[in-house]
Write an enzyme that holds these catalytic residues in place. Structure first.
Site, PDB file in Angstrom:
ATOM      1  N   GLY A 191       0.777  -1.063   0.293  1.00  0.00           N
ATOM      2  CA  GLY A 191       0.241   0.098   0.195  1.00  0.00           C
ATOM      3  C   GLY A 191       1.155   1.114   0.233  1.00  0.00           C
ATOM      4  O   GLY A 191       2.088   1.193  -0.155  1.00  0.00           O
ATOM      5  N   SER A 224       2.308   4.612   0.940  1.00  0.00           N
ATOM      6  CA  SER A 224       3.255   4.945   1.988  1.00  0.00           C
ATOM      7  C   SER A 224       2.421   5.486   2.838  1.00  0.00           C
ATOM      8  O   SER A 224       1.475   6.515   2.561  1.00  0.00           O
ATOM      9  CB  SER A 224       4.379   6.221   1.238  1.00  0.00           C
ATOM     10  OG  SER A 224       4.557   7.212   3.081  1.00  0.00           O
ATOM     11  N   GLY A 225       1.918   5.718   4.392  1.00  0.00           N
ATOM     12  CA  GLY A 225       1.236   6.092   5.255  1.00  0.00           C
ATOM     13  C   GLY A 225      -0.500   5.519   5.061  1.00  0.00           C
ATOM     14  O   GLY A 225      -0.923   5.921   6.033  1.00  0.00           O
ATOM     15  N   SER A 251       5.788  -2.195  -2.707  1.00  0.00           N
ATOM     16  CA  SER A 251       5.617  -2.791  -3.537  1.00  0.00           C
ATOM     17  C   SER A 251       4.699  -2.340  -4.352  1.00  0.00           C
ATOM     18  O   SER A 251       3.879  -2.703  -5.100  1.00  0.00           O
ATOM     19  CB  SER A 251       5.718  -4.221  -2.900  1.00  0.00           C
ATOM     20  OG  SER A 251       4.609  -4.038  -1.513  1.00  0.00           O
TER      21      SER A 251
HETATM   22  N1  LIG Z   1      10.286   8.611  -3.159  1.00  0.00           N
HETATM   23  C1  LIG Z   1      10.177   7.415  -2.355  1.00  0.00           C
HETATM   24  N2  LIG Z   1       8.855   6.627  -2.176  1.00  0.00           N
HETATM   25  C2  LIG Z   1       8.266   6.733  -1.400  1.00  0.00           C
HETATM   26  N3  LIG Z   1       8.535   5.813  -0.722  1.00  0.00           N
HETATM   27  C3  LIG Z   1       9.138   6.408   0.218  1.00  0.00           C
HETATM   28  C4  LIG Z   1      10.034   7.873  -1.080  1.00  0.00           C
HETATM   29  N4  LIG Z   1      11.574   7.774  -0.019  1.00  0.00           N
HETATM   30  C5  LIG Z   1      11.516   7.701   0.920  1.00  0.00           C
HETATM   31  N5  LIG Z   1      10.547   6.583   1.183  1.00  0.00           N
HETATM   32  C6  LIG Z   1      10.072   6.197   2.278  1.00  0.00           C
HETATM   33  O1  LIG Z   1      10.647   4.966   1.866  1.00  0.00           O
HETATM   34  C7  LIG Z   1       9.506   3.994   2.658  1.00  0.00           C
HETATM   35  C8  LIG Z   1       9.270   3.084   0.829  1.00  0.00           C
HETATM   36  O2  LIG Z   1      10.663   1.898   1.157  1.00  0.00           O
HETATM   37  P1  LIG Z   1      10.052   0.632   0.438  1.00  0.00           P
HETATM   38  O3  LIG Z   1      11.121  -0.437   0.575  1.00  0.00           O
HETATM   39  O4  LIG Z   1       8.594   0.401   1.467  1.00  0.00           O
HETATM   40  O5  LIG Z   1       9.949   1.280  -0.966  1.00  0.00           O
HETATM   41  S1  LIG Z   1       9.203   0.266  -2.152  1.00  0.00           S
HETATM   42  O6  LIG Z   1       8.451  -1.496  -1.787  1.00  0.00           O
HETATM   43  O7  LIG Z   1      10.259  -0.398  -2.647  1.00  0.00           O
HETATM   44  O8  LIG Z   1       8.631   0.923  -3.379  1.00  0.00           O
HETATM   45  C9  LIG Z   1       8.219   4.516   2.573  1.00  0.00           C
HETATM   46  O9  LIG Z   1       8.192   4.349   3.932  1.00  0.00           O
HETATM   47  P2  LIG Z   1       6.094   3.647   4.361  1.00  0.00           P
HETATM   48  O10 LIG Z   1       5.872   5.205   4.700  1.00  0.00           O
HETATM   49  O11 LIG Z   1       6.042   3.173   5.714  1.00  0.00           O
HETATM   50  O12 LIG Z   1       5.876   2.595   3.549  1.00  0.00           O
HETATM   51  C10 LIG Z   1       8.522   6.430   3.194  1.00  0.00           C
HETATM   52  O13 LIG Z   1       8.530   7.052   3.874  1.00  0.00           O
HETATM   53  N1  LIG Z   2      -4.939   1.044  11.319  1.00  0.00           N
HETATM   54  C1  LIG Z   2      -5.149   1.749  11.690  1.00  0.00           C
HETATM   55  N2  LIG Z   2      -6.131   2.733  11.654  1.00  0.00           N
HETATM   56  C2  LIG Z   2      -5.857   4.003  12.046  1.00  0.00           C
HETATM   57  N3  LIG Z   2      -4.911   5.240  11.695  1.00  0.00           N
HETATM   58  C3  LIG Z   2      -3.879   4.679  11.569  1.00  0.00           C
HETATM   59  C4  LIG Z   2      -3.767   3.316  11.104  1.00  0.00           C
HETATM   60  N4  LIG Z   2      -3.451   2.888  11.034  1.00  0.00           N
HETATM   61  C5  LIG Z   2      -1.892   3.310  10.415  1.00  0.00           C
HETATM   62  N5  LIG Z   2      -2.919   4.346  11.262  1.00  0.00           N
HETATM   63  C6  LIG Z   2      -2.381   6.137  11.148  1.00  0.00           C
HETATM   64  O1  LIG Z   2      -1.869   6.113   9.638  1.00  0.00           O
HETATM   65  C7  LIG Z   2      -0.079   6.527  10.156  1.00  0.00           C
HETATM   66  C8  LIG Z   2       0.734   6.161   9.497  1.00  0.00           C
HETATM   67  O2  LIG Z   2       0.660   4.787   9.421  1.00  0.00           O
HETATM   68  P1  LIG Z   2       1.754   3.636   9.235  1.00  0.00           P
HETATM   69  O3  LIG Z   2       1.862   2.022   9.946  1.00  0.00           O
HETATM   70  O4  LIG Z   2       3.185   4.359   9.305  1.00  0.00           O
HETATM   71  O5  LIG Z   2       1.345   3.590   7.874  1.00  0.00           O
HETATM   72  P2  LIG Z   2       2.842   3.027   6.084  1.00  0.00           P
HETATM   73  O6  LIG Z   2       3.891   2.064   7.177  1.00  0.00           O
HETATM   74  O7  LIG Z   2       1.844   2.019   4.972  1.00  0.00           O
HETATM   75  O8  LIG Z   2       3.441   4.132   5.420  1.00  0.00           O
HETATM   76  C9  LIG Z   2       0.014   6.372  11.464  1.00  0.00           C
HETATM   77  O9  LIG Z   2       0.809   7.011  12.497  1.00  0.00           O
HETATM   78  C10 LIG Z   2      -1.315   6.342  12.071  1.00  0.00           C
HETATM   79  O10 LIG Z   2      -1.501   7.473  12.278  1.00  0.00           O
END
Ligand SMILES: Nc1ncnc2c1ncn2[C@@H]1O[C@H](COP(=O)(O)OS(=O)(=O)O)[C@@H](OP(=O)(O)O)[C@H]1O
Ligand SMILES: Nc1ncnc2c1ncn2[C@@H]1O[C@H](COP(=O)(O)OP(=O)(O)O)[C@@H](O)[C@H]1O
Length: 207
Positions: free
Chosen positions: A31, A33-34, A105
């Site tokens: 999914g 980021s965030g 991914s």
């Molecule tokens: N350009 C760009 N695009 C997306 N995400 C970015 C980027 N730069 C840094 N980050 C940070 O890296 C986390 C994603 O890494 P992943 O290894 O999950 O990415 S991937 O599956 O290879 O696409 C992602 O973490 P999550 O927010 O937990 O998803 C970001 O914090």
């Molecule tokens: N199941 C959930 N229900 C409500 N809010 C959530 C939930 N999971 C995550 N969040 C909110 O989204 C933010 C980002 O979640 P995170 O797990 O770090 O996302 P990702 O790993 O996909 O980047 C968290 O800090 C929280 O505020």
């Protein structure tokens, strides 16, 4: 490669799983980021751990500090990131663990390549489908704001694609409902596919 022969060891995946009382499996959270991948996978791992499962959580942010610290966010680097993670996850599943992974991914091809490493049923794709607008409004790391200002290139959902899964086993939108309910849904799925082996009740666990 043709001079390398696979060595079949006496202790196999079934034996390692049986010793732990579980059928090993990979739960692949994908999914934006965030979207809530780390939160969901972390909460599920905590529940599984407390119920006596043997688990490991592979998380994108963490893996990129070590195994994949040489990689960036071009589509080629993401492919290589996920190739390595898929192979590591396969070894961990082979060791008898319930493995959870939390990586953006972004492409179907990458996810299907990992799926193809496993027999039917052992790779469970969990699409964390939280809409981009919600992920962007959360912006816990401030990355979306930077991406909008052009300070980060190739940012997923903004300047790099995310291909929505077409055949995920489970889909969870974390902008709806609460975390406990979402984790219970995941536990119920694991019960249905008989990850606990032999099947048994655990007092108070609900699975
Ligand atoms: N350009 C760009 N695009 C997306 N995400 C970015 C980027 N730069 C840094 N980050 C940070 O890296 C986390 C994603 O890494 P992943 O290894 O999950 O990415 S991937 O599956 O290879 O696409 C992602 O973490 P999550 O927010 O937990 O998803 C970001 O914090
Ligand atoms: N199941 C959930 N229900 C409500 N809010 C959530 C939930 N999971 C995550 N969040 C909110 O989204 C933010 C980002 O979640 P995170 O797990 O770090 O996302 P990702 O790993 O996909 O980047 C968290 O800090 C929280 O505020």
């Amino acid at each position: 490669m043709s001079n390398i022969v696979w060595h079949q060891h006496a202790i196999d995946q079934a034996a390692r799983g049986a010793q732990k009382g579980q059928n090993p499996v990979l739960l692949w959270f994908t999914g934006l980021s965030g979207s809530g991948k780390s939160t969901l996978a972390g909460a599920l791992e905590r529940a599984l751990f407390e119920y006596g499962f043997h688990t490991y959580l592979l998380d994108g942010d963490n893996v990129r500090h070590g195994l994949c610290k040489d990689l960036g966010f071009s589509l080629e680097d993401r492919d290589e990131n996920l190739r390595r993670v898929g192979e590591v996850a396969k070894l961990m599943v082979d060791s008898g663990l319930v493995v959870l992974s939390a990586f953006i991914s972004p492409t179907r091809e990458e996810r299907d390549r990992v799926r193809a490493l496993f027999p039917q049923g052992q790779f469970v794709e969990v699409h964390v489908s939280t809409p981009l607008s919600v992920c962007e409004s959360r912006d816990t790391k401030g990355l979306y704001a930077k991406a909008r200002k052009g300070e980060i290139s190739n940012f997923t959902g903004i300047s790099s694609p995310y291909e929505v899964p077409e055949s995920a086993e489970l889909t969870i939108d974390t902008s709806k409902g609460d975390l406990d309910t979402q984790v219970n849904g995941l536990l119920a799925y694991l019960k249905a596919i008989e990850v606990l082996n032999p099947p048994r009740e655990i007092a108070g666990a609900g699975i």
